[in-house]
Design a protein around this motif. Structure first.
Motif, PDB file in Angstrom:
ATOM      1  N   UNK A  41      85.099 -15.670  42.494  1.00 44.53           N
ATOM      2  CA  UNK A  41      84.112 -14.597  42.349  1.00 44.53           C
ATOM      3  C   UNK A  41      82.720 -15.191  42.234  1.00 44.53           C
ATOM      4  N   UNK A  42      81.755 -14.438  42.712  1.00 45.35           N
ATOM      5  CA  UNK A  42      80.366 -14.871  42.604  1.00 45.35           C
ATOM      6  C   UNK A  42      79.716 -14.208  41.399  1.00 45.35           C
ATOM      7  N   UNK A  43      78.667 -14.826  40.903  1.00 42.70           N
ATOM      8  CA  UNK A  43      77.917 -14.246  39.783  1.00 42.70           C
ATOM      9  C   UNK A  43      77.094 -13.060  40.249  1.00 42.70           C
ATOM     10  N   UNK A  44      76.506 -13.184  41.445  1.00 43.20           N
ATOM     11  CA  UNK A  44      75.758 -12.080  42.039  1.00 43.20           C
ATOM     12  C   UNK A  44      76.006 -12.061  43.535  1.00 43.20           C
ATOM     13  N   UNK A  45      76.124 -10.861  44.074  1.00 41.81           N
ATOM     14  CA  UNK A  45      76.387 -10.679  45.499  1.00 41.81           C
ATOM     15  C   UNK A  45      75.099 -10.869  46.295  1.00 41.81           C
ATOM     16  N   UNK A  46      75.229 -11.048  47.613  1.00 44.39           N
ATOM     17  CA  UNK A  46      74.020 -11.112  48.440  1.00 44.39           C
ATOM     18  C   UNK A  46      73.227  -9.818  48.292  1.00 44.39           C
ATOM     19  N   UNK A  47      71.953  -9.875  48.607  1.00 42.06           N
ATOM     20  CA  UNK A  47      71.110  -8.701  48.410  1.00 42.06           C
ATOM     21  C   UNK A  47      69.970  -8.669  49.420  1.00 42.06           C
ATOM     22  N   UNK A  61      75.805  -4.256  44.769  1.00 41.17           N
ATOM     23  CA  UNK A  61      76.769  -4.631  45.808  1.00 41.17           C
ATOM     24  C   UNK A  61      76.921  -3.486  46.817  1.00 41.17           C
ATOM     25  N   UNK A  62      77.055  -2.258  46.328  1.00 38.51           N
ATOM     26  CA  UNK A  62      77.160  -1.092  47.209  1.00 38.51           C
ATOM     27  C   UNK A  62      75.908  -0.937  48.060  1.00 38.51           C
ATOM     28  N   UNK A  63      74.757  -1.133  47.470  1.00 39.99           N
ATOM     29  CA  UNK A  63      73.494  -1.040  48.204  1.00 39.99           C
ATOM     30  C   UNK A  63      73.461  -2.072  49.325  1.00 39.99           C
ATOM     31  N   UNK A  64      73.871  -3.292  49.033  1.00 38.29           N
ATOM     32  CA  UNK A  64      73.874  -4.335  50.053  1.00 38.29           C
ATOM     33  C   UNK A  64      74.783  -3.966  51.215  1.00 38.29           C
ATOM     34  N   UNK A  65      76.023  -3.566  50.924  1.00 38.07           N
ATOM     35  CA  UNK A  65      76.976  -3.258  51.989  1.00 38.07           C
ATOM     36  C   UNK A  65      76.564  -2.026  52.789  1.00 38.07           C
ATOM     37  N   UNK A  66      76.050  -1.004  52.132  1.00 38.23           N
ATOM     38  CA  UNK A  66      75.618   0.187  52.874  1.00 38.23           C
ATOM     39  C   UNK A  66      74.396  -0.123  53.742  1.00 38.23           C
ATOM     40  N   UNK A  67      73.479  -0.928  53.229  1.00 40.37           N
ATOM     41  CA  UNK A  67      72.298  -1.317  54.008  1.00 40.37           C
ATOM     42  C   UNK A  67      72.704  -2.170  55.210  1.00 40.37           C
ATOM     43  N   UNK A  68      73.586  -3.134  54.989  1.00 41.80           N
ATOM     44  CA  UNK A  68      74.032  -3.994  56.086  1.00 41.80           C
ATOM     45  C   UNK A  68      74.768  -3.175  57.150  1.00 41.80           C
ATOM     46  N   UNK A  69      75.640  -2.278  56.730  1.00 40.90           N
ATOM     47  CA  UNK A  69      76.369  -1.431  57.676  1.00 40.90           C
ATOM     48  C   UNK A  69      75.404  -0.578  58.486  1.00 40.90           C
ATOM     49  N   UNK A  70      74.434   0.012  57.809  1.00 41.44           N
ATOM     50  CA  UNK A  70      73.439   0.849  58.493  1.00 41.44           C
ATOM     51  C   UNK A  70      72.652   0.033  59.508  1.00 41.44           C
ATOM     52  N   UNK A  71      72.202  -1.156  59.127  1.00 38.86           N
ATOM     53  CA  UNK A  71      71.422  -2.000  60.030  1.00 38.86           C
ATOM     54  C   UNK A  71      72.229  -2.435  61.255  1.00 38.86           C
TER      55      UNK A  71
END
Length: 159
Positions: A41-47, A61-71
């Motif tokens: 596990x990581x201490x903090x996810x990519x952002x 984490x949700x913000x990162x994945x939703x932003x990446x998916x949208x992009x």
């Protein structure tokens, strides 16, 4: 007075053992700390920068994945990928975010696929560039490489 001096001298001799403590071995402390760390596990996810203001780890984490998916979906849009392989509605992308903040995308196709994977792969490499700066995942405050599978829905109609 002699008794007082003898008493103080005796206390001084015996009290030294309370100040003299064994210093733990540096290697032993390091090995103990390494055993405590969960390496899966990581201490903090990519952002992305737009997610930096979020302090909750799961929401970030949700913000990162939703932003990446949208992009990714914006960059692909109703593009030739969906037209070349109309039988595929979703492509799984293996996303690798390196410790130096660079990103790599590798499409994951089913083994029994009959589509031209090299052509789709080359289209994805051309389209999936120029993403906003990403902050890599961190483990104990040190940037690390992270990897995950991102399902991308292909939209043939462009709606």
């Amino acid at each position: 007075m002699k008794k007082l001096i003898l008493l103080l001298f005796g206390l001084q001799l015996t009290s030294c053992q309370y100040f003299e403590k064994q210093v733990p071995d540096e290697d032993a402390l390091l090995q103990e700390r390494l055993k405590e760390i969960d390496w899966n596990k990581v201490s903090s996810y990519p952002s992305f920068p737009e997610c930096d203001a979020i302090t909750d780890k799961n929401l970030r984490k949700e913000c990162f994945f939703s932003t990446l998916t949208r992009l990714v979906q914006e960059k692909l849009g109703a593009d030739t990928v969906a037209l070349l392989a109309p039988q595929i509605d979703t492509i799984n992308l293996k996303v690798t975010i390196l410790a130096d903040a660079s990103m790599k995308f590798e499409p994951q196709f089913p083994v029994d696929t009959t589509i031209n994977t090299t052509q789709i792969d080359s289209i994805l490499k051309v389209k999936l560039v120029d993403f906003p700066q990403v902050e890599p995942a961190q483990k104990e405050g040190v940037p690390v490489t992270s990897q995950f599978i991102l399902p991308v829905i292909l939209d043939v109609q462009g709606d």
